[in-house]
Design a protein around this motif. Structure first.
Motif, PDB file in Angstrom:
ATOM      1  N   UNK A  35     -16.366   1.619  14.315  1.00  0.00           N
ATOM      2  CA  UNK A  35     -16.318   2.375  13.082  1.00  0.00           C
ATOM      3  C   UNK A  35     -15.878   1.435  11.965  1.00  0.00           C
ATOM      4  N   UNK A  36     -16.256   1.767  10.734  1.00  0.00           N
ATOM      5  CA  UNK A  36     -15.798   0.924   9.619  1.00  0.00           C
ATOM      6  C   UNK A  36     -14.276   0.936   9.531  1.00  0.00           C
ATOM      7  N   UNK A  37     -13.729  -0.152   9.082  1.00  0.00           N
ATOM      8  CA  UNK A  37     -12.285  -0.280   8.927  1.00  0.00           C
ATOM      9  C   UNK A  37     -11.927   0.026   7.482  1.00  0.00           C
ATOM     10  N   UNK A  38     -10.924   0.820   7.293  1.00  0.00           N
ATOM     11  CA  UNK A  38     -10.419   1.135   5.964  1.00  0.00           C
ATOM     12  C   UNK A  38      -9.495   0.001   5.537  1.00  0.00           C
ATOM     13  N   UNK A  39     -10.050  -0.987   4.804  1.00  0.00           N
ATOM     14  CA  UNK A  39      -9.259  -2.167   4.450  1.00  0.00           C
ATOM     15  C   UNK A  39      -8.187  -1.863   3.412  1.00  0.00           C
ATOM     16  N   UNK A  40      -8.305  -0.721   2.712  1.00  0.00           N
ATOM     17  CA  UNK A  40      -7.310  -0.393   1.706  1.00  0.00           C
ATOM     18  C   UNK A  40      -6.174   0.457   2.252  1.00  0.00           C
ATOM     19  N   UNK A  41      -6.397   1.136   3.358  1.00  0.00           N
ATOM     20  CA  UNK A  41      -5.375   2.030   3.845  1.00  0.00           C
ATOM     21  C   UNK A  41      -4.908   1.752   5.253  1.00  0.00           C
ATOM     22  N   UNK A  42      -5.425   0.717   5.859  1.00  0.00           N
ATOM     23  CA  UNK A  42      -5.089   0.441   7.243  1.00  0.00           C
ATOM     24  C   UNK A  42      -3.968  -0.596   7.331  1.00  0.00           C
ATOM     25  N   UNK A  43      -2.767  -0.189   7.750  1.00  0.00           N
ATOM     26  CA  UNK A  43      -1.665  -1.154   7.868  1.00  0.00           C
ATOM     27  C   UNK A  43      -1.979  -2.278   8.851  1.00  0.00           C
ATOM     28  N   UNK A  44      -2.865  -2.012   9.810  1.00  0.00           N
ATOM     29  CA  UNK A  44      -3.238  -3.060  10.763  1.00  0.00           C
ATOM     30  C   UNK A  44      -3.965  -4.198  10.057  1.00  0.00           C
ATOM     31  N   UNK A  45      -4.657  -3.874   8.969  1.00  0.00           N
ATOM     32  CA  UNK A  45      -5.432  -4.886   8.247  1.00  0.00           C
ATOM     33  C   UNK A  45      -4.626  -5.505   7.119  1.00  0.00           C
ATOM     34  N   UNK A  46      -3.996  -4.671   6.302  1.00  0.00           N
ATOM     35  CA  UNK A  46      -3.328  -5.192   5.103  1.00  0.00           C
ATOM     36  C   UNK A  46      -1.820  -5.275   5.219  1.00  0.00           C
ATOM     37  N   UNK A  47      -1.254  -4.733   6.256  1.00  0.00           N
ATOM     38  CA  UNK A  47       0.195  -4.710   6.360  1.00  0.00           C
ATOM     39  C   UNK A  47       0.757  -3.608   5.486  1.00  0.00           C
ATOM     40  N   UNK A  48       2.035  -3.518   5.429  1.00  0.00           N
ATOM     41  CA  UNK A  48       2.668  -2.501   4.605  1.00  0.00           C
ATOM     42  C   UNK A  48       2.976  -3.083   3.239  1.00  0.00           C
ATOM     43  N   UNK A  49       2.573  -2.390   2.213  1.00  0.00           N
ATOM     44  CA  UNK A  49       2.783  -2.865   0.850  1.00  0.00           C
ATOM     45  C   UNK A  49       4.117  -2.367   0.327  1.00  0.00           C
ATOM     46  N   UNK A  50       5.094  -3.210   0.326  1.00  0.00           N
ATOM     47  CA  UNK A  50       6.396  -2.865  -0.227  1.00  0.00           C
ATOM     48  C   UNK A  50       6.624  -3.646  -1.506  1.00  0.00           C
ATOM     49  N   UNK A  51       7.257  -3.013  -2.444  1.00  0.00           N
ATOM     50  CA  UNK A  51       7.676  -3.688  -3.661  1.00  0.00           C
ATOM     51  C   UNK A  51       9.165  -3.934  -3.508  1.00  0.00           C
ATOM     52  N   UNK A  52       9.572  -5.151  -3.808  1.00  0.00           N
ATOM     53  CA  UNK A  52      10.989  -5.498  -3.703  1.00  0.00           C
ATOM     54  C   UNK A  52      11.549  -5.813  -5.092  1.00  0.00           C
ATOM     55  N   UNK A  53      12.853  -5.880  -5.185  1.00  0.00           N
ATOM     56  CA  UNK A  53      13.534  -6.062  -6.471  1.00  0.00           C
ATOM     57  C   UNK A  53      13.078  -7.308  -7.216  1.00  0.00           C
ATOM     58  N   UNK A  54      12.677  -8.348  -6.500  1.00  0.00           N
ATOM     59  CA  UNK A  54      12.271  -9.589  -7.168  1.00  0.00           C
ATOM     60  C   UNK A  54      10.852  -9.528  -7.734  1.00  0.00           C
ATOM     61  N   UNK A  55      10.142  -8.425  -7.517  1.00  0.00           N
ATOM     62  CA  UNK A  55       8.752  -8.311  -7.956  1.00  0.00           C
ATOM     63  C   UNK A  55       8.586  -7.557  -9.270  1.00  0.00           C
ATOM     64  N   UNK A  56       9.619  -6.886  -9.734  1.00  0.00           N
ATOM     65  CA  UNK A  56       9.511  -6.061 -10.940  1.00  0.00           C
ATOM     66  C   UNK A  56      10.682  -6.352 -11.869  1.00  0.00           C
ATOM     67  N   UNK A  57      10.532  -6.004 -13.151  1.00  0.00           N
ATOM     68  CA  UNK A  57      11.662  -6.197 -14.067  1.00  0.00           C
ATOM     69  C   UNK A  57      12.908  -5.452 -13.574  1.00  0.00           C
ATOM     70  N   UNK A  58      14.058  -6.045 -13.827  1.00  0.00           N
ATOM     71  CA  UNK A  58      15.326  -5.506 -13.320  1.00  0.00           C
ATOM     72  C   UNK A  58      15.567  -4.061 -13.752  1.00  0.00           C
ATOM     73  N   UNK A  59      15.242  -3.716 -14.992  1.00  0.00           N
ATOM     74  CA  UNK A  59      15.473  -2.345 -15.462  1.00  0.00           C
ATOM     75  C   UNK A  59      14.581  -1.351 -14.733  1.00  0.00           C
ATOM     76  N   UNK A  60      13.344  -1.742 -14.494  1.00  0.00           N
ATOM     77  CA  UNK A  60      12.440  -0.851 -13.752  1.00  0.00           C
ATOM     78  C   UNK A  60      12.948  -0.677 -12.331  1.00  0.00           C
TER      79      UNK A  60
END
Length: 136
Positions: free
Chosen positions: A9-34
């Protein structure tokens, strides 16, 4: 003779953690106030700060004026780009996506409300002048 083949079956490359991993945002990725705001909101909502932080970035980018340009490379003055950002927050139903988005735009709504109150007298005067003009 046909070989038994596993169905593919086709792989969902945008929603499959097996393919893309888990997308986490961490404190060092965004402005401190945000990050501070997103972390506070997320803790009170009982969710990960990532969707709130992403929604805050999207909300902030929505108020950038149309004519503004970003120069992505410090020394390349020939490349300027409109700061347009497309954002999608995905998750299972009841993952609190809508409350995260609402929390992200709440400060903008507060600012807009304050501006509307400041301009109330000017708006009333404009409407009065408009009625006078239309009566003539």
């Amino acid at each position: 003779m046909q070989h038994d083949q596993e169905k593919r079956y086709p792989v969902d490359v945008f929603g499959s953690p097996e393919v893309i991993g888990r997308a986490d945002i961490t404190a060092d990725m965004v402005p401190a106030r945000i990050w501070a705001y997103a972390s506070d909101v997320a803790e009170r909502m009982g969710i990960n700060a990532a969707p709130v932080a992403a929604a805050c970035i999207g909300a902030a980018s929505s108020v950038v004026r149309h004519g503004w340009k970003v120069q992505p490379k410090q020394y390349d003055h020939s490349w300027k780009q409109a700061p347009i950002l497309w954002l999608a927050i995905t998750g299972d139903p009841s993952a609190k996506k809508t409350p995260a988005l609402e929390a992200a735009i709440a400060p903008l709504r507060d600012i807009e409300s304050d501006w509307m109150k400041l301009n109330l007298d000017e708006q009333k005067e404009y409407e009065r002048q408009q009625r006078i003009y239309e009566a003539k």
